[in-house]
Every structure is written in C-alpha cells, then in structure tokens.
Design an enzyme around this catalytic site. Structure first.
Site, short mmCIF file in Angstrom:
data_model
loop_
_atom_site.label_atom_id
_atom_site.label_comp_id
_atom_site.label_asym_id
_atom_site.label_seq_id
_atom_site.Cartn_x
_atom_site.Cartn_y
_atom_site.Cartn_z
N ASP A 151 -29.26 23.27 54.15
CA ASP A 151 -30.57 22.62 54.17
C ASP A 151 -30.47 21.11 54.00
O ASP A 151 -31.38 20.37 54.40
CB ASP A 151 -31.48 23.22 53.10
CG ASP A 151 -30.79 23.33 51.74
OD1 ASP A 151 -29.55 23.12 51.65
OD2 ASP A 151 -31.47 23.66 50.75
N THR B 28 -34.85 21.36 49.35
CA THR B 28 -34.53 22.74 49.71
C THR B 28 -35.66 23.45 50.45
O THR B 28 -35.48 23.97 51.55
CB THR B 28 -34.13 23.52 48.46
OG1 THR B 28 -32.93 22.96 47.93
CG2 THR B 28 -33.90 25.00 48.77
N ASN C 211 -40.59 20.43 47.15
CA ASN C 211 -40.31 21.56 46.26
C ASN C 211 -41.42 21.74 45.24
O ASN C 211 -41.64 22.84 44.74
CB ASN C 211 -38.98 21.34 45.53
CG ASN C 211 -37.77 21.57 46.40
OD1 ASN C 211 -37.88 22.07 47.52
ND2 ASN C 211 -36.61 21.18 45.90
N ASP D 220 -26.73 26.70 50.66
CA ASP D 220 -27.53 25.61 50.13
C ASP D 220 -26.63 24.46 49.66
O ASP D 220 -25.67 24.67 48.93
CB ASP D 220 -28.37 26.13 48.96
CG ASP D 220 -29.55 25.25 48.62
OD1 ASP D 220 -29.40 24.02 48.63
OD2 ASP D 220 -30.63 25.80 48.34
N ASP E 193 -24.87 24.44 46.06
CA ASP E 193 -25.90 23.51 45.62
C ASP E 193 -25.93 23.40 44.10
O ASP E 193 -26.02 22.29 43.55
CB ASP E 193 -27.26 23.98 46.13
CG ASP E 193 -28.39 23.05 45.73
OD1 ASP E 193 -28.47 21.95 46.30
OD2 ASP E 193 -29.20 23.43 44.86
N HIS F 114 -25.17 19.91 42.09
CA HIS F 114 -26.09 19.28 41.15
C HIS F 114 -25.44 19.07 39.79
O HIS F 114 -25.63 18.03 39.15
CB HIS F 114 -27.33 20.16 40.98
CG HIS F 114 -28.37 19.95 42.04
ND1 HIS F 114 -29.02 18.77 42.25
CD2 HIS F 114 -28.87 20.82 42.96
CE1 HIS F 114 -29.88 18.89 43.24
NE2 HIS F 114 -29.81 20.13 43.69
N TYR G 38 -35.82 36.92 45.72
CA TYR G 38 -34.67 36.15 45.28
C TYR G 38 -34.34 36.42 43.82
O TYR G 38 -35.21 36.45 42.96
CB TYR G 38 -34.92 34.65 45.46
CG TYR G 38 -33.82 33.80 44.89
CD1 TYR G 38 -32.58 33.74 45.51
CD2 TYR G 38 -34.00 33.09 43.71
CE1 TYR G 38 -31.56 32.97 44.99
CE2 TYR G 38 -32.98 32.31 43.18
CZ TYR G 38 -31.77 32.25 43.82
OH TYR G 38 -30.75 31.51 43.29
#
Length: 448
Positions: free
Chosen positions: A267, A90, A111, A55, A222, A226, A186
């Site tokens: 992604d 994402t 999202n 990601d 990812d 961020h 997840y």
C-alpha cells in the site's frame, strides 16, 4: 504476484509504534531454502486471481538478499516500483487498489477521518459501518455481481456489507449490501500459516463453490517498519517471514494443481523517522484557534468558529520542514482536497534524504527512532511493491513506475470483467505484459 507462463511445477520448484535506541545483537537473517513440491495436474482447474498485500513493503526490500521467493516471482514475471495515492496511508490505498479511484473520490480519505453528516463520530481502522465505505464499489462486489465467487482473507473494508445501511442503535443491524462470498474479520493474532491455509482451504472446494478471486493480507513488515525503521535487521526479518509465507502459498497451490495469477502489492513504503525531527503544532497555531484532526507525516486541522483567518495566518506562512495549504489549494498532482471529509487545512512534513520529519501536537518528551508513512506519495521512500506472476503474464518484464489506481483495471482484465467506468486508473501500463487466452477468466463464471 502472478505466476509466470512456465509450468506451475517448474515455478514452485524454484520458489519454495515502539521505542528504540541501539538494537540488540541479532542472528543474521537467513535465506530460506527454496520450496520444492510435487505438483498434480491442473488441467481441470480454471486459473484464479489472488491479490496479496504485504503492508509497508518497500520495493527495495527485494534487494536486501532475504526474499528468494518474491525475487524469483519478480524475475520470472512482471515487477515495478508502484506509486501510491496521496495520502500514503494504509486504508486509503487499500481501498484505491480495489476500486481504481483515488482517495479523494472513493471517500476513505484517511486512516482517521470525520464526516459532517455524522457529527460526533470518527472513522478509525476498526470501522465497518457501510456509511464510510459506500461511495466506491470494491472489485469483490463487482465480481460477485458477475457470478464470480470471491474470498477475502483480510483486506481493509472486506468485512463491510458494501452498499448496506446500518442501524444507529444497538445491535446495529445492517440492511442490504454485498460482502465477499467468504471473508474473515481481521485478527492480528492469525498468523501467516493460518492465513495461507485459509486461502488453500477455500480453493479445495468443488468448482461450483470455489472462489475465482481472493485477497490475502500480511501486516508484519509494516509493523516492524514502524517500530524499528526500514533499515533495521528486525524489519528485514519480518520481510523474510512474509517472503516465506508467499513461498508456502506458491507450493500449496502447486500441490493442489491450482493455476493462479498472483498480484502482489503493498500500500505504501516506509521512511526512517526520529523524534528529534518533529514539528510541534502548539508552537505554530493556538489551541483556541484550531482543532487538530490528524498528525504524523501530515497533519490536518479544522478552525474553530470564527478563527479561520487566524489559522490561515499561522499555517500558510513559510515553515521549516513543513508546508501547509487550504484543502482546495493542494498541488493538483496529489488529486486530493475536494472531498468533504478532508479537513480545512493540511500540512505536509518533508521526506528528504537528510531525514524525514513528522508533525505532532506537542514536542515529544522521549527520543525515538522508528519509521512512518503518509508523506508525499511521489517520494522514493513511499514507493510500493508490485509483482505479478502467473499464466496471464509474460516473463521477466520490468515496468516503469505507475500509479496504484491502475491495479483495479488490471484485476478486471484478469477476471474477465468489463472495463470500469469513470475510474482514475487504466490497464495501459500492462498492455505489453498480459497474455490473452484461457490463462484469464471469461464470463459468465458458472463453474468457479
């Protein structure tokens, strides 16, 4: 992310949102030593296909000197800078990668989203109600129906009973639907070692119960992007960590004697952002005129009853660092704006070499430098990773930038599935790099 046509052992022998001011001093990012292992004969095992998402991995992270495993797979396989779908978020893009449809058509349009058929509800990244996902069939469902066992070690939507209906009242029982034969819910706390081990454990099974298609997902790049921005040393440490996990997967596959076609993607990319480059919506449109649905690199808004003209007058005039449209008037190249889940107005912030801007409900009260994605999907910062290496791929091939809707048709080729009907992508980009023959699966798949 697929292995080259070199012998498997030869490949392995060469491989092996937070606040910030000035980052603390950190030790330099070190290149992990190449992974070496002894492979066992793989003649009795059919090749498997493993789709891996890292990601938020920008393609130019391969140029930072911290990715010996991925860089080797790219150099000895097929690589490209891939264009994500709009919006470069994402969940929309992960669903595009496994359906071959743009978000406007597969229904996972953001999202965070709403649907008039479910008033009072909102889709978030924790939503597993099939209602939100059922528009487009993911490739693991297609594969299961064709007799190919599948296993997903995390992938957005893979825990959903696709095609099912879910009861509104607790305990929300689902009726019907198809999931991967093996799947994991997840959990961020599940570390890279455990994720790789899960894939390898599934592949240790006898042929009749062994998955032929698997997915694997890593989130640390990812998360760091961020928190700190794409150029920060801490983000590069996360890149190196993900690279080491790929090296370990390659080594474990070789030890197992399992030939594999790896398709390694991301992604979207990541742009450097700063709270000093913020557009405050409350200075443009009144809260009595519109309800804000989403903010960030792009914002979406719904007019309150009778206030459409006022919202249009406020948003559709020129704004520094931001452009707004009615949903049906977005540029055609976005292939976005027809789905009923998309709010009436969308505003997109600039992602330019001088610095990306973001859109917020109100002006920030603290200065933050970090990273974001969701900008124009054709912006260089939003480019996504693509590396393919394995027995089905030619060596040392660099492709021109292509759209990520083409990944699902490629996976169909690798699995021996028929070409999908009505998809937004095709396998044309890969015609010159695929090797025909037993390196790819053929149907029916009776023995994994």
């Amino acid at each position: 992310m697929m292995f080259r046509v070199l012998p498997f052992a030869a490949l392995v022998a060469l491989s092996a949102c937070a606040f910030r001011h000035d980052p603390p001093a950190l030790p330099p990012v070190t290149r992990p030593a190449p992974v070496t292992t002894t492979a066992v004969p793989s003649t009795e095992r059919a090749p498997v296909t493993i789709l891996i998402s890292i990601d938020g991995f920008r393609p130019d992270y391969l140029d930072r000197g911290v990715t010996p495993q991925l860089s080797h797979l790219a150099a000895t396989g097929v690589s490209a800078a891939m264009r994500p779908s709009f919006p470069s978020k994402t969940f929309p893009n992960h669903w595009t990668l496994v359906t071959g449809l743009v978000p406007d058509r597969h229904g996972v349009t953001a999202n965070n989203m709403e649907d008039a058929a479910r008033p009072g509800e909102k889709f978030t990244m924790a939503t597993d109600d099939p209602f939100w996902w059922n528009t487009a069939e993911p490739i693991w469902v297609t594969a299961e129906r064709a007799g190919i066992r599948t296993g997903t070690m995390f992938w957005p939507g893979s825990s959903v009973a696709w095609g099912a209906t879910r009861a509104k009242d607790w305990p929300h029982e689902t009726t019907g639907g198809t999931r991967p034969h093996d799947w994991q819910q997840y959990g961020e706390a599940v570390d890279d070692r455990q994720r790789v081990d899960g894939i390898i454990d599934w592949l240790r099974r006898p042929a009749v119960t062994r998955p032929g298609f698997l997915t694997l997902y890593f989130d640390e790049v990812d998360t760091a992007g961020h928190q700190f921005g794409p150029a920060d040393p801490r983000t590069l440490q996360a890149v190196a960590k993900a690279d080491a996990a790929i090296g370990r997967l390659v080594a474990e596959l070789a030890t197992l004697g399992q030939p594999a076609n790896l398709v390694i993607v991301s992604d979207h990319g990541m742009a450097p952002t700063d709270s000093r480059r913020t557009i405050a919506l409350d200075t443009i449109v009144s809260a009595t005129d519109a309800r804000i649905v989403d903010t960030g690199p792009y914002a979406t808004l719904e007019p309150l009853p009778g206030r459409d003209a006022a919202v249009a007058a406020a948003l559709l005039r020129p704004h520094p660092h931001m452009q707004c449209w009615r949903k049906g008037q977005l540029p055609a190249r976005f292939r976005y704006g027809g789905n009923p889940r998309i709010p009436a107005f969308l505003c997109l912030a600039d992602d330019s070499p001088g610095g990306a801007w973001e859109i917020a409900s109100t002006a920030p009260t603290k200065q933050v430098s970090d990273g974001a994605h969701g900008f124009d999907n054709d912006a260089p910062d939003m480019r996504a990773l693509f590396v393919a290496n394995g027995p089905a791929f030619r060596a040392g091939k660099r492709l021109a930038t292509f759209d990520n809707v083409d990944v699902a048709p490629l996976l169909r080729d690798l699995l021996g599935l028929p070409a999908g009907r009505g998809l937004d992508g095709s396998d044309r980009a890969f015609h010159g790099v695929l090797i025909a023959g037993p390196q790819r699966r053929t149907l029916p798949n009776a023995a994994g």
